[in-house]
Enzyme design. Structure first.
Site: not given
Length: 220
Positions: A2, A105
């Site tokens: 992340c 992402e």
């Protein structure tokens, strides 16, 4: 992993949600492009209750001579967190909650450029990452820092990226914070597909300087 996320929930609303006493110097909200090394909202437990405070996103191990003395540790892998010297003490003693709206992402199609996706809760409620925290330095040089715990992705998320933050449901916040005894290790699993939504967003978010609600809007 992340590497970016968004947060728009007001600080006072988060303090009520987590039943935490808020600090006076919390980061500005909203932030649609939270980047590593910036100050983020973090909930941790003290003897007299929970606190909502700012921390540097980028865990600083105690042995670093400066905050940039080694790799930037923004994530901690669930599979090895209890063994890594940088994380193992924090994993046992200093766990925290990191609130967000969702995270970004990037997926690279074969032969193409990386394309950003935004992943958020299906119920549009707050997303809460499992985190660990650490204090480094002394007196005026003291830094509170944190990392997001990640695990192996499953389901649709695995088609976008092989890692995902550990996302905690409300009924597990107290367990992760150590308020309900042992068992936090069992929480370090991937969220089920049905609890998340996924959509493509524009490439403006590729810049760490980009801001604004357009960053999380779905594109075709």
């Amino acid at each position: 992993m992340c590497g970016r996320f968004a947060i728009t929930h007001a600080s006072d609303a988060m303090a009520r949600l987590f039943e935490a006493a808020p600090a006076n110097n919390l980061p500005d909200i909203p932030n649609y492009n939270v980047c590593p090394t910036t100050q983020i909202h973090v909930v941790f437990r003290e003897d007299n209750g929970r606190r909502l405070v700012p921390m540097r996103w980028g865990f600083v191990p105690r042995w670093y001579k400066t905050p940039t003395d080694g790799p930037l540790l923004i994530n901690a892998r669930a599979e090895t967190i209890a063994e890594k010297p940088a994380f193992r003490e924090a994993c046992r003693q200093r766990r925290c909650l990191i609130p967000a709206d969702g995270f970004y992402e990037w997926f690279r199609p074969e032969g193409g450029d990386k394309l950003p996706w935004f992943i958020q809760p299906a119920d549009e409620g707050p997303m809460v990452f499992a985190g660990i925290w650490q204090e480094w330095g002394a007196s005026e040089d003291r830094i509170s820092s944190c990392a997001i715990v990640t695990t192996e992705a499953t389901g649709h998320m695995a088609e976008i990226h092989h890692r995902i933050p550990v996302i905690l449901q409300a009924e597990n916040w107290a367990k992760w914070l150590g308020e309900e005894g042992r068992g936090a290790a069992r929480l370090m699993t991937a969220a089920a597909d049905e609890t998340l939504t996924f959509h493509r967003v524009g490439t403006a978010v590729n810049s760490n300087r980009a801001q604004g609600p357009d960053l999380i809007e779905e594109i075709d």
